[in-house]
Design a protein around this motif. Structure first.
Motif, PDB file in Angstrom:
ATOM      1  N   VAL A   1      12.274  28.313  23.388  1.00  0.00           N
ATOM      2  CA  VAL A   1      11.670  28.943  24.565  1.00  0.00           C
ATOM      3  C   VAL A   1      10.726  30.052  24.105  1.00  0.00           C
TER       4      VAL A   1
ATOM      5  N   LYS B   1       9.928  22.313  23.412  1.00  0.00           N
ATOM      6  CA  LYS B   1       9.352  23.657  23.386  1.00  0.00           C
ATOM      7  C   LYS B   1       8.825  23.980  24.769  1.00  0.00           C
TER       8      LYS B   1
ATOM      9  N   ALA C   1      14.842  31.596  21.225  1.00  0.00           N
ATOM     10  CA  ALA C   1      13.831  32.251  22.055  1.00  0.00           C
ATOM     11  C   ALA C   1      12.902  33.027  21.128  1.00  0.00           C
TER      12      ALA C   1
ATOM     13  N   PRO D   1      20.456  33.065  24.835  1.00  0.00           N
ATOM     14  CA  PRO D   1      19.989  32.117  23.815  1.00  0.00           C
ATOM     15  C   PRO D   1      20.888  32.150  22.594  1.00  0.00           C
TER      16      PRO D   1
ATOM     17  N   ALA E   1      18.287  28.124  25.847  1.00  0.00           N
ATOM     18  CA  ALA E   1      17.458  28.144  24.640  1.00  0.00           C
ATOM     19  C   ALA E   1      18.295  28.089  23.371  1.00  0.00           C
TER      20      ALA E   1
END
Length: 275
Positions: free
Chosen positions: A111, A85, A143, A176, A140
């Motif tokens: 993220v 994370k 996100a 992402p 990611a």
């Protein structure tokens, strides 16, 4: 003969890469509390040290890129990670450093593109936004921007729930795999609505909008909970569903601390109801 204890089981391992919150409600401290509450082993890479309390952020000191790399290498090369994370990354050089390190990780990455604190203090330099767009979001798995962060990153302003899909598409355009647009800041209606999508499937998560004041650390806690559930083997939609349930309970149990905004209660599930 004395019976021997069974071999210890190593729990799932989750790494947080974020800033330190001296008040203990957000950042690294919130992440590690969340991970402990959800049964995973939390590890940390500190990117910045903040002096903050319930009234706001009073100082920020970034760590050198070399220190961030060394912390990451120490953990990843020896212990390994099953989810990561990211939170406060402060500057473009630190964003680029962390994004580069994450390209080596064979594990889900959540993220949280932290831009501004709960008190309105800026935690990400404006000149770092482009680096977040071009280097961090593409690595990611999920996100988790709030509405202010969506506006910063994409220019899309969300005013109604019907605007959430356009906001999600704008974030997904930066790479992402999934985006969770957090709609809590809409401030209207009886429910707080978050939209999760990978561009093909949509999931809406509703929770009662609670009349509470003490919400410091909400975003950090949610992202860390998602990472924890991903490390435990859940697919993204289920991980988000479980994380949303956990953070809703933590918000409901938030408590006063100092003269300003208090934190959510990361240990709410284990509290003795008689205390």
């Amino acid at each position: 003969m004395t019976p021997q204890a069974p071999p210890a089981r190593t729990p799932a391992r989750v790494l947080t890469i974020a800033g330190s919150d001296s008040a203990g409600g957000a950042g690294i401290q919130a992440d590690l509390k969340t991970m402990l509450a959800l049964g995973v082993h939390g590890m940390s890479v500190v990117t910045a040290v903040t002096a903050q309390n319930s009234l706001g952020v009073h100082g920020v000191w970034e760590l050198p890129q070399e220190a961030v790399r060394a912390q990451f290498r120490a953990v990843a090369d020896d212990i390994g990670v099953q989810a990561v994370k990211t939170g406060m990354l402060a500057s473009a050089p630190l964003v680029a450093t962390v994004a580069g390190l994450l390209t080596e990780v064979d594990a889900p990455v959540v993220v949280d593109p932290v831009g501004v604190s709960k008190h309105g203090d800026r935690l990400l330099a404006e000149q770092a936004l482009e680096t977040v767009r071009t280097e961090l979001l593409p690595v990611a798995t999920v996100a988790t921007p709030n509405l202010d962060e969506v506006a910063d990153l994409t220019g899309v302003v969300v005013e109604h729930e019907r605007d959430l899909p356009a906001a999600a598409r704008a974030v997904l355009a930066h790479g992402p795999r999934w985006v969770l647009v957090k709609g809590g800041h809409l401030g209207a209606g009886s429910d707080a609505v978050d939209l999760l999508t990978d561009g093909h499937h949509q999931h809406r998560f509703r929770a009662p909008r609670l009349p509470v004041t003490h919400t410091h650390g909400t975003g950090c806690t949610l992202a860390s909970a998602i990472a924890s559930y991903l490390a435990l083997g859940h697919e993204v939609p289920r991980a988000v569903e479980l994380a949303k349930d956990y953070v809703t309970g933590a918000i409901a149990a938030g408590f006063p601390l100092g003269a300003g905004i208090g934190p959510v209660d990361h240990g709410w599930r284990g509290r003795d109801p008689g205390h």
